[in-house]
Design a protein around this motif. Structure first.
Motif, mmCIF file in Angstrom:
data_model
loop_
_atom_site.group_PDB
_atom_site.id
_atom_site.type_symbol
_atom_site.label_atom_id
_atom_site.label_comp_id
_atom_site.label_asym_id
_atom_site.label_seq_id
_atom_site.Cartn_x
_atom_site.Cartn_y
_atom_site.Cartn_z
ATOM 1 N N GLY A 391 0.835 -1.189 0.000
ATOM 2 C CA GLY A 391 0.000 0.000 0.000
ATOM 3 C C GLY A 391 0.871 1.241 0.000
ATOM 4 N N PHE A 392 0.593 2.175 0.931
ATOM 5 C CA PHE A 392 1.413 3.376 1.019
ATOM 6 C C PHE A 392 1.762 3.649 2.475
ATOM 7 N N GLN A 393 2.831 4.387 2.672
ATOM 8 C CA GLN A 393 3.256 4.869 3.985
ATOM 9 C C GLN A 393 3.235 6.393 3.970
ATOM 10 N N PHE A 394 2.699 6.975 5.041
ATOM 11 C CA PHE A 394 2.667 8.429 5.150
ATOM 12 C C PHE A 394 3.115 8.795 6.566
ATOM 13 N N GLY A 395 4.263 9.426 6.661
ATOM 14 C CA GLY A 395 4.796 9.805 7.959
ATOM 15 C C GLY A 395 6.033 10.656 7.797
ATOM 16 N N LEU A 396 6.517 11.208 8.892
ATOM 17 C CA LEU A 396 7.734 12.011 8.833
ATOM 18 C C LEU A 396 8.911 11.165 8.371
ATOM 19 N N ILE A 397 9.018 9.935 8.931
ATOM 20 C CA ILE A 397 10.081 8.997 8.543
ATOM 21 C C ILE A 397 9.433 7.658 8.200
ATOM 22 N N ASN A 398 9.769 7.113 7.042
ATOM 23 C CA ASN A 398 9.255 5.821 6.610
ATOM 24 C C ASN A 398 10.423 4.875 6.380
ATOM 25 N N TYR A 405 5.322 3.526 -2.523
ATOM 26 C CA TYR A 405 4.565 4.720 -2.151
ATOM 27 C C TYR A 405 4.839 5.109 -0.701
ATOM 28 N N SER A 406 6.081 5.445 -0.400
ATOM 29 C CA SER A 406 6.449 5.974 0.900
ATOM 30 C C SER A 406 6.469 7.497 0.806
ATOM 31 N N ILE A 407 5.558 8.128 1.530
ATOM 32 C CA ILE A 407 5.393 9.579 1.446
ATOM 33 C C ILE A 407 5.838 10.185 2.772
ATOM 34 N N GLY A 408 6.993 10.791 2.779
ATOM 35 C CA GLY A 408 7.531 11.388 3.991
ATOM 36 C C GLY A 408 8.778 12.183 3.666
ATOM 37 N N ASP A 433 20.626 19.092 -0.838
ATOM 38 C CA ASP A 433 19.382 18.392 -0.521
ATOM 39 C C ASP A 433 19.582 16.880 -0.540
ATOM 40 N N PHE A 434 18.998 16.217 0.464
ATOM 41 C CA PHE A 434 18.980 14.757 0.529
ATOM 42 C C PHE A 434 17.602 14.269 0.106
ATOM 43 N N ARG A 435 17.563 13.414 -0.932
ATOM 44 C CA ARG A 435 16.308 12.835 -1.415
ATOM 45 C C ARG A 435 16.320 11.338 -1.142
ATOM 46 N N SER A 436 15.189 10.803 -0.705
ATOM 47 C CA SER A 436 15.099 9.367 -0.399
ATOM 48 C C SER A 436 13.677 8.900 -0.645
ATOM 49 N N GLY A 437 13.539 7.667 -1.161
ATOM 50 C CA GLY A 437 12.198 7.140 -1.398
ATOM 51 C C GLY A 437 12.210 5.847 -2.175
ATOM 52 N N GLY A 438 11.007 5.482 -2.643
ATOM 53 C CA GLY A 438 10.828 4.257 -3.395
ATOM 54 C C GLY A 438 10.775 4.508 -4.891
ATOM 55 N N TYR A 442 9.202 10.162 -3.180
ATOM 56 C CA TYR A 442 10.401 10.381 -2.383
ATOM 57 C C TYR A 442 10.241 11.651 -1.556
ATOM 58 N N GLY A 443 11.088 11.787 -0.548
ATOM 59 C CA GLY A 443 11.092 12.975 0.304
ATOM 60 C C GLY A 443 12.360 13.771 0.117
ATOM 61 N N LEU A 444 12.341 15.026 0.582
ATOM 62 C CA LEU A 444 13.470 15.934 0.408
ATOM 63 C C LEU A 444 13.712 16.704 1.702
ATOM 64 N N VAL A 445 14.958 16.700 2.169
ATOM 65 C CA VAL A 445 15.387 17.481 3.322
ATOM 66 C C VAL A 445 16.726 18.113 2.977
ATOM 67 N N GLY A 446 16.864 19.429 3.201
ATOM 68 C CA GLY A 446 18.122 20.068 2.841
ATOM 69 C C GLY A 446 18.288 21.444 3.453
ATOM 70 N N ILE A 447 19.414 22.037 3.129
ATOM 71 C CA ILE A 447 19.715 23.391 3.574
ATOM 72 C C ILE A 447 20.095 24.229 2.362
ATOM 73 N N ALA A 448 19.909 25.536 2.497
ATOM 74 C CA ALA A 448 20.233 26.465 1.404
ATOM 75 C C ALA A 448 21.041 27.637 1.969
ATOM 76 N N TYR A 449 21.960 28.129 1.144
ATOM 77 C CA TYR A 449 22.798 29.254 1.573
ATOM 78 C C TYR A 449 23.015 30.197 0.393
ATOM 79 N N LYS A 450 22.965 31.513 0.703
ATOM 80 C CA LYS A 450 23.236 32.542 -0.304
ATOM 81 C C LYS A 450 24.271 33.508 0.264
ATOM 82 N N PRO A 451 25.392 33.656 -0.394
ATOM 83 C CA PRO A 451 26.425 34.568 0.107
ATOM 84 C C PRO A 451 25.966 36.025 0.053
ATOM 85 N N GLY A 452 26.572 36.852 0.870
ATOM 86 C CA GLY A 452 26.235 38.268 0.893
ATOM 87 C C GLY A 452 25.643 38.682 2.220
ATOM 88 N N ASN A 453 25.274 39.958 2.304
ATOM 89 C CA ASN A 453 24.744 40.548 3.528
ATOM 90 C C ASN A 453 23.250 40.858 3.428
#
Length: 560
Positions: A391-398, A405-408, A433-438, A442-453
């Motif tokens: 079936g499918f999984q829906f959660g923060l971590i699968n 169909y792992s949705i997290g 960004d880190f992507r993971s799934g079936g 898939y899910g996405l968790v990451g960080i972003a940075y922009k140089p400057g002030n």
């Protein structure tokens, strides 16, 4: 009361029947005529299987006592099944008939039972007696004494004595004594004046898996609520269960059926605090807990917990905890935890967690779902864990071995893909960004940075994606990503993006991606952010600036 007065007041025993072998009064199975050809050396299990195939019954026995693969010599035979089995197994085994089964028990020892009847002014019968070993004459304690049609029972004390009370009864009484490693012995007692000779026979069932269920109950949480006397009673009487319309309990052992309650399957079971019964075919309600040795259907509800030793079919409700040791089908609802061996269909809902070896239904939990095999679906706010998901999984971590169909945000699927991407966008943010799934989601968790002030130079990326087009070299992904500013812009800068990304696989581990993004950016108007990309629309609302724009995302991914 002396013996002379007792005999003048009652005719003590009209008939004494000691069933040294159940075959003395063989019922339909053991009385069957069988014809067995000469088979020479053959496994015991094969012989019993061939006999059972020709009869309308099954054999039940402990394989450690009667090993099915032990070789025996079988010569040609014509006669009753009872005599054949006696010759095959020897005199150390008891043959006992129950509905649908012939039970083979290793019972070297024999019981001696004597009893007499007393009657008080309220017409209550008191049957007292004594049990000893036939050979050693030793007093025997912990022997179960029961009347299976009146659903009453008792255990002998250290001196081998017992007492059984019967209310408002003037018919015959058949007491049976049963103890592990001893042959059952029965006494047929008649009162001096017999008003009612007709005893309504109870309907019985036999469960060959009773031993496994009982041992699981006695090892688990329920052992704290089952007394030692009840455990002995269960061991002595085994898997022969009677049916009854109702029972009422205060606590296990203090019930309308006494200790015999654990051998009775009721249509209505009411437990003021808690009860320990054989099972339910109807409704069971308890203020605190229900414990059942066998199957339960249709409704079981308790203020704290339910524990079912067999199967559940229907609805199980508990304030804290539900457990089914075998299979569950229907609805399980618990304030904290639902636990089953196999959940074959329906819905499991728990405030904290659902746990099962396999699940074909729907698991919904506040924190955690766990199942080895999931043919249905799992939804949890924190973690879903399974081996194989259809079936499918829906959660923060699968977590899964196999799932399309792992949705997290984080999906650690053994046969899926994981990747680390380095990319950029129209606002000159660099994303890791880190992507993971079936295979599909898939899910996405990451960080972003922009140089400057500028007012925003750090952000957090969270998103979900799907592989919408797949081929060996070229493919297409669709993503929804939420970008939140970090630092002093944590609560003011938000970007919600819908992205369509074309990908090109360079080799097994690397691929390039690029595509357009539809962005909705929200920030404080005073921050005076420079909106990059193609602005489609912008709006001021309560000192908030909302901008709808089109941008671009591109980068490279490392896949494993």
């Amino acid at each position: 009361m002396n013996s002379t007065h007792r005999l003048s007041y009652f005719r003590l025993m009209i008939c004494l029947l000691q069933f040294c072998c159940s075959g003395l009064y063989a019922q339909s199975y053991l009385a069957q005529q069988v014809s067995v050809r000469n088979m020479g050396r053959i496994p015991v299990g094969t012989v019993l299987e061939k006999i059972a195939q020709n009869g309308n019954f099954n054999f039940a026995y402990n394989n450690r006592v009667i090993p099915a693969d032990s070789m025996v010599s079988v010569a040609g035979y014509n006669g009753t099944l009872y005599n054949f089995l006696s010759q095959l197994l020897g005199e150390d085994y008891e043959l006992k008939e129950v509905p649908g089964y012939i039970i083979l028990r290793h019972a070297l020892n024999r019981l001696s039972v004597v009893a007499y009847i007393e009657k008080d002014q309220s017409d209550q019968l008191m049957i007292k007696g004594h049990v000893s070993d036939v050979n050693t004459k030793k007093d025997l304690n912990q022997v179960s004494i029961y009347e299976k049609n009146l659903l009453i029972s008792a255990l002998t004390d250290e001196q081998g004595n017992f007492a059984v009370k019967i209310k408002n009864w003037s018919g015959s009484v058949v007491l049976t004594a049963s103890k592990d490693n001893y042959r059952d012995t029965s006494l047929h007692l008649l009162q001096t004046v017999v008003i009612n000779l007709k005893v309504k026979k109870k309907r019985y069932k036999y469960d060959p898996a009773e031993k496994d269920n009982r041992q699981k109950l006695e090892r688990g949480f329920s052992r704290f609520f089952i007394t030692s006397k009840q455990k002995i009673q269960d061991l002595n009487l085994g898997g022969l269960f009677a049916y009854s319309p109702y029972q009422v309990s205060l606590t296990p052992g203090l019930s309308s059926r006494g200790m015999y309650n654990s051998q009775v399957i009721d249509n209505l079971s009411l437990n003021l605090i808690g009860g320990y019964t054989a099972g339910v075919q109807g409704v069971e309600l308890a203020g605190v807990f229900n414990i059942d040795r066998n199957d339960v259907s249709f409704l079981q509800a308790a203020g704290a917990f339910n524990i079912t030793g067999g199967n559940l079919k229907g609805i199980q409700l508990a304030g804290v905890y539900n457990q089914v040791l075998n299979n569950a089908n229907g609805i399980q609802m618990a304030g904290a935890l639902n636990k089953t061996h196999n959940f074959s269909g329906g819905v499991q809902m728990a405030g904290l967690a659902n746990m099962s070896d396999s699940s074909k239904g729907f698991q919904l939990a506040g924190l955690f779902n766990q199942s080895k095999t999931v043919a249905g679906s799992q939804i949890a706010t924190l973690v879903n864990h399974a081996n194989k998901v259809k079936g499918f999984q829906f959660g923060l971590i699968n977590l899964a071995d196999s799932s399309d169909y792992s949705i997290g945000l984080i999906n650690l699927v053994k046969n899926g893909k994981k990747s680390l991407a380095l990319g950029s966008d129209e606002s000159f943010f660099t994303h890791l960004d880190f992507r993971s799934g079936g295979r599909i989601f898939y899910g996405l968790v990451g960080i972003a940075y922009k140089p400057g002030n500028g007012p925003v130079n750090k952000a957090l990326d969270l998103g979900l994606g799907a592989h919408v087009l797949r081929s060996r070299k070229f493919a297409g992904d669709a993503e929804y990503v939420a970008q939140s500013g970090l630092g002093h812009m944590q609560n003011t800068y938000q970007v919600y993006a819908m992205k369509l990304l074309a990908t090109y696989r360079i080799n097994y581990h690397f691929k390039l991606f690029a595509g357009p993004a539809l962005n909705l950016t929200s920030s404080n108007a005073d921050d005076k952010l420079n909106n990059s990309g193609w602005v489609l629309h912008q709006q001021f609302n309560n000192n908030k600036l909302n901008v709808l724009s089109v941008g671009i995302t591109y980068g490279v991914q490392y896949i494993w």
